[in-house]
Motif scaffolding. Sequence first.
Motif, mmCIF file in Angstrom:
data_model
loop_
_atom_site.group_PDB
_atom_site.id
_atom_site.type_symbol
_atom_site.label_atom_id
_atom_site.label_comp_id
_atom_site.label_asym_id
_atom_site.label_seq_id
_atom_site.Cartn_x
_atom_site.Cartn_y
_atom_site.Cartn_z
ATOM 1 N N ARG A 92 23.963 52.963 5.392
ATOM 2 C CA ARG A 92 24.144 51.874 5.987
ATOM 3 C C ARG A 92 22.918 51.258 6.802
ATOM 4 O O ARG A 92 22.580 50.088 7.078
ATOM 5 N N GLY A 93 22.463 52.346 7.848
ATOM 6 C CA GLY A 93 21.593 51.876 8.966
ATOM 7 C C GLY A 93 22.452 51.621 10.329
ATOM 8 O O GLY A 93 23.553 52.007 10.322
ATOM 9 N N GLN A 94 21.847 50.786 10.763
ATOM 10 C CA GLN A 94 22.503 50.198 12.172
ATOM 11 C C GLN A 94 22.312 48.564 12.158
ATOM 12 O O GLN A 94 21.389 48.226 11.848
ATOM 13 N N SER A 95 23.452 48.197 12.693
ATOM 14 C CA SER A 95 23.388 46.620 12.886
ATOM 15 C C SER A 95 22.329 46.253 13.944
ATOM 16 O O SER A 95 22.416 46.938 15.069
ATOM 17 N N GLY A 96 21.834 45.234 13.734
ATOM 18 C CA GLY A 96 21.048 44.472 14.867
ATOM 19 C C GLY A 96 22.121 43.907 15.653
ATOM 20 O O GLY A 96 23.397 43.865 15.377
ATOM 21 N N PHE A 97 21.669 42.991 16.782
ATOM 22 C CA PHE A 97 22.781 42.412 17.449
ATOM 23 C C PHE A 97 22.010 41.222 18.254
ATOM 24 O O PHE A 97 20.948 41.064 18.639
ATOM 25 N N LYS A 98 22.563 39.862 18.506
ATOM 26 C CA LYS A 98 22.311 38.817 19.061
ATOM 27 C C LYS A 98 23.200 38.673 20.316
ATOM 28 O O LYS A 98 24.313 38.567 20.270
ATOM 29 N N GLU A 99 22.567 38.727 21.580
ATOM 30 C CA GLU A 99 23.254 38.397 22.743
ATOM 31 C C GLU A 99 23.437 36.822 22.894
ATOM 32 O O GLU A 99 22.334 36.164 22.963
ATOM 33 N N ILE A 100 24.987 36.375 22.935
ATOM 34 C CA ILE A 100 24.968 35.026 22.879
ATOM 35 C C ILE A 100 25.736 34.608 24.230
ATOM 36 O O ILE A 100 26.602 35.182 24.583
#
Length: 662
Positions: free
Chosen positions: A250-258
């Motif tokens: 899977r790896g790791q999710s990225g993320f966006k701060e909104i």
Amino acid sequence: MNNHYDAEEPKPISSKFRINFFFFVSFVIFSVIIIRLAYMQFVEGPELSRLQSESVTRTSPLLPVRGSIYDSSGKIKLAYSEPIQSLYITLYKNYSQQEGGPKNPNREEAGQFAEKLYEVFQEFKDPGSKEFSVDDILNAMDLEYRQTQGYSPRLIKSDLSDREVAYFLQNRNIIPGLSVVEESKRKYDKDGVAVQAIGYMKTFKTSKTLAKYKEIDRLNPTQTNPGLVYSELENVGVDGLELQYQDVLRGQSGFKEIPINALNLPEEGGNMLPPEKGYDIISTINKNVQVQTEQAIKEQLNWLQRTPVSGKLHTNAKTAFAVAMEVDSGNVVAMASMPDYDPNAEWDYEKIKYIYRNGTVESFPPNDTGKHPESTVLLGSTIKPLSVLIGLNEGFFAPNSTYQDRGYAEFGKDRTRVRNSSGSVYGLLNPETAITKSSNAFMIDMIGEQLWNKYNVEGIKVWDRYMKEFGLGVDTGVDLPKEFRGRIEYNQENQSALTGLAFASFGQQGKYTTMQLAQYTVMLANKGQRLEPHLVKEIRDSEGNVVKKIKPKTLNTANYDDRYWRTIQRGMSTNVDAAFSGFPYDFARKTGTSQQTIYINGQSINVENGVFIAFAPRKNPKLAVAVVVPEGGYGSSSAAPIAREIFDAYDREYGLGSNPAK
């Protein structure tokens, strides 16, 4: 006379006055501060709270890029993630419509957005692509916040065409909040290699019935590492290696701060951390050997259905299962559960519901009638090498002992009679030739009944201990999910211990998987070392560096006199000349024909399942093979030809002799 008055000098300010003045000023200052604090709390407080809420940020996950699954060469991708472009929309207004409430003035605008997107899709879509209606687009926009939070971007369409991508990149502002995001789509080898072993994927949202994802779903709200947060629409492994190695791939999710305002709607701006690619795994499956195995099964099933064998067609021979396992490493070189399906086609459960599972490690019927044998069948005569080994180890006979075969054996008070296959009478036998000739009578008289005589009812436990020592009735340890331990029938309450032992001795009281049968064959080849089978040999990072090597693992060792091992290995010389004509190696083999009764339209019918085990070469063995063909008839004519093709394919790739055939 001059009047002269002297001016009066001013009097100094008293210290008392100064002190009073200081306290007065201090009082005024503190009063102002207190009044200001009170004003901020009671008058400006709500406004400050609103401003504070407007500055809150939320984290929206960016889907991780999944690692690839390679064949044993490390060059051929059996499963991989292909970049695709997807269209998302972020809603900067509240478009929800409460039932029975006043009409939301923004609702009409949302409908206009959907109609505009529909027109674009119609104009720029690829021929044959999925049709999108206005209602489909509105549902994807999730205006009522049923699927996700208000601030989360909504997926409108995946796998955009090149023309669609170009249009939206050039016309970013046609609709507020539109964005084209690069994601990935899981693809599989076009030849459909080891489909059930590799596994398949579904969305996280639809996979929460699996224990693994139940736990992840429970942790999601409290997960402190954003990279481990799963998105509802994220694809996850639900079977095979895709599930077994989910955390690795899977790896790791990225993320966006909104930034979020008081209405829980997103604002412009925010930071972004890209996702991390998962690790790649190098499987033990050799594509060339696997493809040849699958092709051999297809051709053999077709031949059995069209060609009379022993005077009859085998029209119900529609499934077959094979495992090829290296004797010294436990590497599973080929694993075929046939028929299989196209993993790149759209999922159609009704079409593939009886073939999508892995019949080499699971047990399931070929259809919903419940009348035909499952993928896990009785072992038949393939158990006889172990039966003889048990008899030798228990001291019931010696390697040079003799037995007069009359063609049948009788046991119990009612003198139940069991005949050899086709009623054959073999005459004088020893333990070695009893295996070669496949004498049921020898197994009953010399092993099954002798266990009863020595241990009485406890004989069942003794037999069970031997079976489990050889991996029959326990987990093999293979790195696949949903492994079936087999179905033990020698301990049934509706039969005596003697009956159970008698029938078990010649293979009619235990149903085991093809994987268990292969592990057992490896033990016969390497003289008692039960190796853990595995389908992965290396894990590598995205740069190709080896993160982990999977080393051979011994689960247990069956220690017996070397004379006994030599006896049973020599006995594994069943006549399979038709299938192995011209085979250049001396090899050990045992056919099996397990019989069971099925009921169709109220009539009982005896069917025969073909079973075959072998390892080659007989000395210094390299490869063990197990093949099962439910309702295929004699193992020599149904299963053995498939095994021959597997050995030939392995010989071409690696060589069964001292040097590879290449």
